[in-house]
Scaffold this active site. Sequence first.
Site, mmCIF file in Angstrom:
data_model
loop_
_atom_site.group_PDB
_atom_site.id
_atom_site.type_symbol
_atom_site.label_atom_id
_atom_site.label_comp_id
_atom_site.label_asym_id
_atom_site.label_seq_id
_atom_site.Cartn_x
_atom_site.Cartn_y
_atom_site.Cartn_z
ATOM 1 N N VAL A 1 29.707 27.100 69.141
ATOM 2 C CA VAL A 1 29.780 26.904 67.682
ATOM 3 C C VAL A 1 28.398 26.936 67.045
ATOM 4 C CG1 VAL A 1 30.649 25.436 65.829
ATOM 5 C CG2 VAL A 1 31.903 25.571 67.979
ATOM 6 N N ILE B 1 40.993 26.411 59.886
ATOM 7 C CA ILE B 1 41.981 26.145 58.819
ATOM 8 C C ILE B 1 41.479 24.993 57.938
ATOM 9 C CG2 ILE B 1 44.365 25.491 58.336
ATOM 10 C CD1 ILE B 1 45.088 26.370 61.178
ATOM 11 N N LYS C 1 42.832 15.268 67.331
ATOM 12 C CA LYS C 1 43.003 15.893 66.007
ATOM 13 C C LYS C 1 44.161 15.257 65.245
ATOM 14 C CE LYS C 1 41.223 20.228 67.855
ATOM 15 N NZ LYS C 1 41.601 21.489 68.528
HETATM 16 N N1 LIG Z 1 34.559 25.957 70.843
HETATM 17 C C1 LIG Z 1 35.419 25.838 69.846
HETATM 18 O O1 LIG Z 1 36.245 26.737 69.560
HETATM 19 C C2 LIG Z 1 35.439 24.579 69.039
HETATM 20 C C3 LIG Z 1 34.608 23.504 69.334
HETATM 21 N N2 LIG Z 1 34.664 22.373 68.566
HETATM 22 C C4 LIG Z 1 33.777 21.253 68.837
HETATM 23 O O2 LIG Z 1 32.439 21.665 68.557
HETATM 24 C C5 LIG Z 1 31.535 20.978 69.413
HETATM 25 C C6 LIG Z 1 30.700 22.005 70.167
HETATM 26 O O3 LIG Z 1 31.602 22.816 70.886
HETATM 27 P P1 LIG Z 1 31.068 24.129 71.642
HETATM 28 O O4 LIG Z 1 30.032 24.807 70.833
HETATM 29 O O5 LIG Z 1 32.276 24.889 72.072
HETATM 30 O O6 LIG Z 1 30.391 23.455 72.934
HETATM 31 P P2 LIG Z 1 29.367 24.116 73.962
HETATM 32 O O7 LIG Z 1 29.591 23.393 75.242
HETATM 33 O O8 LIG Z 1 29.443 25.592 73.904
HETATM 34 O O9 LIG Z 1 27.922 23.702 73.360
HETATM 35 C C7 LIG Z 1 27.481 22.379 73.422
HETATM 36 C C8 LIG Z 1 26.015 22.396 73.044
HETATM 37 O O10 LIG Z 1 25.528 21.062 73.044
HETATM 38 C C9 LIG Z 1 24.299 21.040 73.759
HETATM 39 N N3 LIG Z 1 24.089 19.730 74.364
HETATM 40 C C10 LIG Z 1 24.857 19.111 75.279
HETATM 41 N N4 LIG Z 1 24.320 17.908 75.576
HETATM 42 C C11 LIG Z 1 23.192 17.800 74.814
HETATM 43 C C12 LIG Z 1 22.176 16.815 74.682
HETATM 44 N N5 LIG Z 1 22.222 15.693 75.387
HETATM 45 N N6 LIG Z 1 21.164 17.043 73.820
HETATM 46 C C13 LIG Z 1 21.106 18.196 73.092
HETATM 47 N N7 LIG Z 1 22.035 19.167 73.184
HETATM 48 C C14 LIG Z 1 23.044 18.956 74.040
HETATM 49 C C15 LIG Z 1 24.398 22.112 74.806
HETATM 50 O O11 LIG Z 1 23.082 22.451 75.211
HETATM 51 P P3 LIG Z 1 22.806 23.665 76.239
HETATM 52 O O12 LIG Z 1 23.339 24.894 75.597
HETATM 53 O O13 LIG Z 1 21.316 23.691 76.355
HETATM 54 O O14 LIG Z 1 23.516 23.275 77.498
HETATM 55 C C16 LIG Z 1 25.129 23.197 74.011
HETATM 56 O O15 LIG Z 1 24.203 23.966 73.289
HETATM 57 C C17 LIG Z 1 32.395 20.102 70.314
HETATM 58 O O16 LIG Z 1 32.491 18.818 69.748
HETATM 59 C C18 LIG Z 1 33.761 20.798 70.270
HETATM 60 O O17 LIG Z 1 34.836 19.898 70.517
HETATM 61 C C19 LIG Z 1 35.514 22.246 67.480
HETATM 62 C C20 LIG Z 1 36.349 23.278 67.171
HETATM 63 C C21 LIG Z 1 36.393 24.502 67.931
HETATM 64 N N1 LIG Z 2 39.152 23.462 72.679
HETATM 65 C C1 LIG Z 2 39.629 23.402 71.304
HETATM 66 C C2 LIG Z 2 38.545 23.920 70.383
HETATM 67 C C3 LIG Z 2 38.878 23.708 68.956
HETATM 68 O O1 LIG Z 2 39.077 22.569 68.513
HETATM 69 C C4 LIG Z 2 40.913 24.269 71.170
HETATM 70 O O2 LIG Z 2 41.204 25.014 72.109
HETATM 71 O O3 LIG Z 2 41.571 24.169 70.112
HETATM 72 NA NA NA Z 3 39.873 22.710 59.987
#
Ligand SMILES: NC(=O)C1=CN([C@@H]2O[C@H](COP(=O)(O)OP(=O)(O)OC[C@H]3O[C@@H](n4cnc5c(N)ncnc54)[C@H](OP(=O)(O)O)[C@@H]3O)[C@@H](O)[C@H]2O)C=CC1
Ligand SMILES: N[C@@H](CC=O)C(=O)O
Ligand code: NA
Length: 448
Positions: free
Chosen positions: A25, A148, A217
């Site tokens: 994200v 959404i 959620k």
């Molecule tokens: N993926 C999706 O479709 C969706 C995700 N979300 C939510 O969005 C959030 C992010 O999801 P997503 O992007 O998929 O997750 P990812 O696992 O792809 O990314 C997580 C990021 O957080 C970083 N991170 C983890 N621990 C630390 C720390 N201690 N300090 C600093 N950075 C840290 C990681 O660093 P590094 O890259 O260096 O390991 C990485 O860049 C979550 O809460 C998820 O539930 C919500 C809706 C949809």
């Molecule tokens: N892992 C979640 C990410 C979005 O919230 C999903 O599959 O819906």
């Molecule tokens: Na939403």
Amino acid sequence: MASHESGNGDDRRPLRVGISGLGTVGAALIRILTEDGEAIARKLGRRVVVTAVSARSRSRDRGVDISGFTWFDDPVALAKSEDIDLYVELIGGEDGPALASVTAALERGTSVVTANKALLARHGTALAGLAEKCHVQLGFEAAVAGGIPVIKTLREGLGSAAITRVYGIMNGTCNYILTRMGNEGIGFEECLRDAQDLGYAESDPTFDIEGFDTAHKLAILASLCFETEIAADQVMVEGISRITQADIKVAADLGYKIKLLGMARKVEDGIEQRVHPTLVRKSSAIAGVDGVLNAVALETNHVQELLLAGPGAGGEATAASVLSDILDFARGGHVPPLGVPVAELDPCQRAPMRIHEGGYYIRLNAKDVPGALAAIATRMGEGNISLESVIQRPDLRASEPGVPEENSRTVVLITHETLESAVRDALERIARDGFIVGQPQLIRIEEF
Ligand SMILES: NC(=O)C1=CN([C@@H]2O[C@H](COP(=O)(O)OP(=O)(O)OC[C@H]3O[C@@H](n4cnc5c(N)ncnc54)[C@H](OP(=O)(O)O)[C@@H]3O)[C@@H](O)[C@H]2O)C=CC1
Ligand SMILES: N[C@@H](CC=O)C(=O)O
Ligand code: NA
């Protein structure tokens, strides 16, 4: 407290954003802010610029250029930085650096945008109260049903309408898996791997598969719908790990699809919140929501039913919702994070599932011995459970790996509306009678 009186920085100055988390994200958000920078500036009358970022690894290639941003090893230090007007948390996890950095930003008087449903499910009521106390915003559109705009709809879009029920498909990963298992006959594990490769799944996909992500959620939605505190620990949760190709096939033959639904409604005894695989008629609108799509239905006392559908997961769709919160903040939007001030939220009173009534799909491995079927039907009758159909499916593998096929045959029962407690009691008696092998499969049926 932040130095900016309006809380969203000087309207002429670029809005300075700090982002922790540069994964699926976070990287997509940087991409959108870069590619759409001019369009955003035209919409807002000011630019939105990323000034600071944090992640675990500084060297990892994220497909976006972060060299121009100030790097922070520690998300809390970033959240407290004087060089940002808005803190965006995209790390994930219900505690740890996500909670610490969001709390630090709010306490410092910096508004927050987060996509972290696990964090909000566990600490959302407290964080909303902290945002109110510090006179800053807490935006979380991306946390529920990805792309959404359901949070904005609930917080600002329904006027005085009272919500009577909310339900929907709120996990893109599970919907993607169930769709492909049904349409392509692909195995569960292969579908999950593809969902992970596409960036849909949580870092721990158990959250998706076992229904906890949907429960997070749903608890947030229930709070906004019923003006109660967020109570994720009160959600009855069953995931999709026990759903087999046999279930999907039999359901399809009977005119149903299997979807992982989250449902919440106000009943006499309190708020019923449940997440479980559900048989929905193929002819229903929700049955047509396939792949990574999510859908949230809102039943209100004024508008019959609203169905909001769209991409529920994936970097781009989610980042678009994060951006919508950023734009709301930039425009000076001031709405209590949970729709009403936390002080006006009621405690959430859990309504017990045993009083739930509905139809049930029951798949059993009945022993191939005389009287087995009759005994099963007798137990159902004793439980006052009326059967709509009894289907023998000798063509289907036994539901449980290791169950000897030659000793049993698959039998499927479809019940009329009945009490959950009656079904569970009858299945316990059937198991004690010794006429079945393995665990029965029990899936609730919902008529929409
Ligand atoms: N993926 C999706 O479709 C969706 C995700 N979300 C939510 O969005 C959030 C992010 O999801 P997503 O992007 O998929 O997750 P990812 O696992 O792809 O990314 C997580 C990021 O957080 C970083 N991170 C983890 N621990 C630390 C720390 N201690 N300090 C600093 N950075 C840290 C990681 O660093 P590094 O890259 O260096 O390991 C990485 O860049 C979550 O809460 C998820 O539930 C919500 C809706 C949809
Ligand atoms: N892992 C979640 C990410 C979005 O919230 C999903 O599959 O819906
Ligand atoms: Na939403």
